[in-house]
Enzyme design. Sequence first.
Site, PDB file in Angstrom:
ATOM      1  N   THR A 145      34.507  40.301 -12.899  1.00 30.95           N
ATOM      2  CA  THR A 145      34.021  40.133 -14.251  1.00 30.95           C
ATOM      3  C   THR A 145      34.150  38.636 -14.542  1.00 30.95           C
ATOM      4  OG1 THR A 145      34.993  42.239 -14.903  1.00 30.95           O
ATOM      5  CG2 THR A 145      34.709  40.632 -16.516  1.00 30.95           C
ATOM      6  N   PHE A 207      35.694  37.182 -23.048  1.00 27.00           N
ATOM      7  CA  PHE A 207      35.992  36.272 -22.081  1.00 27.00           C
ATOM      8  C   PHE A 207      35.274  34.898 -22.188  1.00 27.00           C
ATOM      9  CE2 PHE A 207      35.123  40.594 -20.765  1.00 27.00           C
ATOM     10  CZ  PHE A 207      36.142  40.798 -19.892  1.00 27.00           C
ATOM     11  N   GLU A 272      27.904  43.607 -12.340  1.00 25.24           N
ATOM     12  CA  GLU A 272      27.751  44.916 -13.047  1.00 25.24           C
ATOM     13  C   GLU A 272      26.927  44.366 -14.177  1.00 25.24           C
ATOM     14  OE1 GLU A 272      31.665  46.539 -14.310  1.00 25.24           O
ATOM     15  OE2 GLU A 272      32.083  46.881 -11.861  1.00 25.24           O
ATOM     16  N   GLN A 318      28.539  52.521 -11.190  1.00 34.18           N
ATOM     17  CA  GLN A 318      28.164  53.744 -10.803  1.00 34.18           C
ATOM     18  C   GLN A 318      27.282  54.267 -11.584  1.00 34.18           C
ATOM     19  OE1 GLN A 318      32.319  54.882 -10.500  1.00 34.18           O
ATOM     20  NE2 GLN A 318      31.973  56.373 -12.108  1.00 34.18           N
ATOM     21  N   PRO A 319      26.291  55.158 -11.359  1.00 33.20           N
ATOM     22  CA  PRO A 319      25.349  55.752 -12.072  1.00 33.20           C
ATOM     23  C   PRO A 319      25.672  56.278 -13.292  1.00 33.20           C
ATOM     24  CG  PRO A 319      25.121  56.556 -10.099  1.00 33.20           C
ATOM     25  CD  PRO A 319      26.440  55.753  -9.930  1.00 33.20           C
ATOM     26  N   GLU A 391      31.960  46.943  -4.289  1.00 29.59           N
ATOM     27  CA  GLU A 391      33.421  46.656  -5.141  1.00 29.59           C
ATOM     28  C   GLU A 391      33.860  47.985  -5.667  1.00 29.59           C
ATOM     29  OE1 GLU A 391      33.815  44.143  -8.678  1.00 29.59           O
ATOM     30  OE2 GLU A 391      34.887  45.711  -9.700  1.00 29.59           O
ATOM     31  N   GLY A 398      41.305  47.304 -14.251  1.00 28.65           N
ATOM     32  CA  GLY A 398      42.366  46.517 -13.658  1.00 28.65           C
ATOM     33  C   GLY A 398      43.269  47.527 -12.666  1.00 28.65           C
ATOM     34  N   TYR A 439      45.579  47.071  -8.796  1.00 26.96           N
ATOM     35  CA  TYR A 439      44.832  47.711  -7.571  1.00 26.96           C
ATOM     36  C   TYR A 439      44.780  46.793  -6.306  1.00 26.96           C
ATOM     37  CZ  TYR A 439      40.940  45.896 -10.318  1.00 26.96           C
ATOM     38  OH  TYR A 439      40.051  44.981 -10.978  1.00 26.96           O
TER      39      TYR A 439
END
Length: 594
Positions: A145, A207, A272, A318-319, A391, A398, A439
């Site tokens: 990000t 951000f 993304e 993801q879709p 990714e 997170g 993660y």
Amino acid sequence: CRTSLLPETSARSAESCAFNRFGDVSFSLVLGRSSAAGVRLTHAMGQPRRSRSAGAFAAFRLLAALFFCPLRAQAGPARAEARAEAVSLELDVSRVHNKVSEMFLSVAVDADLMAQEKFMYLLGSPKLRILAKALTPAFLRFGGTEQDFMQFRPQREPFSPNDHSSLHYPGHSCDKFELPPLLEQRLKQEWALQASVLQQEELLGKFDIKYFSESAVDLLYAFANCSGLDLIFGLNALLRSPDNVWDSQNAELLMNYCESRQYIMSWELGNEPNSYEKKAGIRVDGYQLGQDFLHLHKILQKSRIYSSSGLYGPDVSQPRNHRKDLLTGFLETASNAIDACTWHHYYVNGRDTSLEDFKDPEVLDTLAVKTNEVLETVRSVSPGKRVWLGETSSAYGGGALGLSDTFVAGFMWLDKLGLAAKLGLDVVIRQVLIGSGTYHLVDDDLDPLPDYWLSVLYKRLVGPEVLKVEVASVSKQKRLLRVYLHCTNRKSSSYRQGSVTLFALNLSKNQATLSLPALFSNSTVEAYVLQSAEPGVDGLQSRAARLNGVLLKMVDEQTLPPLQGTDLRPGEHLKLPGLSFAFYVVKQARAPVC
């Protein structure tokens, strides 16, 4: 009277039958295929006889009670043994089902590490470099990000692309910028606090623009170069003109610097893009995104050293129904500019998931649904284009605290590796080796977490050739047992050509016993069984793991443990404990395609 002490029959009914209707009764021990013991009480010839006298009946009743009570006490173990009945596996080693990249399992460093440039010096840790080397060959993706909120700001004297003094810079020196132990300890303590700040920023979705200098680039490249990883640098795609066209000036400034230092790397643009509107109030459609990539491709073609470097994208999420057109429009515009199509996948939201989700077959199966959607889109628009999970991890946001960094996360990670290769994805990039969130593969103290050990074993034992394996059983156990088969990694010197590696996950609390086909009955099998360091369901949230019963930890700050397997006798069944996963190397499989 007919009853049994098998799992489906209650002990109460058996006791009632035994004590109330005793004629001539025979006790027969029933042995299951797994040597599990059940007990049946059956009247001789199927008909009860009347007792000859009350005294005789009383004596016989006492004898029956003495015999029956121990059997009832053993009913629990008998059930457990019955559930450990051998499950037959069907292996096809005659042909390769699919073949993935040798760098299939790759890793990322989150761009948030560069939010404060001093933390990039953590990449100079000799310990971290040792840990990274064990995962080679692999790509190292620098992105996430934060990459779309970062700008390169040079601080040194103006540089020239014709300056060939690159060997004087840390990017090409593997010992010049090793981090001193005292400074490393201080940075690790400060990073733990910084990671909390970054997590809060992620939660709020706000951000700020951050700047990085040549030193940060040097440290990143030195880490990749000295660890043997191939760097992919993610560029900021949110630097845009009033016409919503990507402004490449800052990227070109960065690439000119990297070229002057002869830093060999590949590139990505943006992270993304389907969420740009949420993060920055900017909406970019597939066509415009494709035009941005075509522009970057032209810049790279003019470069002396980047004309043949890789370009990957568009790193979409993801879709989802509301932005499915983004990937299609991008591929229609710029599929020829990219070397692989990248997308991101996470199973669950890290803020509201549970322990059960991490070992739920239905949750694990969602990867196949999303993967097939992406593959269908790519194959229809750009047939033959390679597809990467650019990714991925367990939970977005997170990660999930107390789950994504514990043993239970291994079920998602190992199943993702097996299923992704089976479905035809070429590379899977794990988010993250090091970075904020929960993660990561190594913790804030740079100590390996369970998923790290799992990843190292995968690298050592699993080759790129995907073979076919099926669970022959149709029982409920099949749903809780997930198996995958590859050729063994040919670069593992201890295994001969033709060996295969089976890896399996047992989502049940009960032990699974696996039976290989008779074709492999003469082969020695080497087992690598990974279990939580602590027993039971609660132990799944341990941040440590055991390999064949031995606690996994570094020997010292620069030495990994040997990670040894255990040899099983030819023909011996494979015993997979409940809530564990394992690799089994069939040494003499003699697979012609391996």
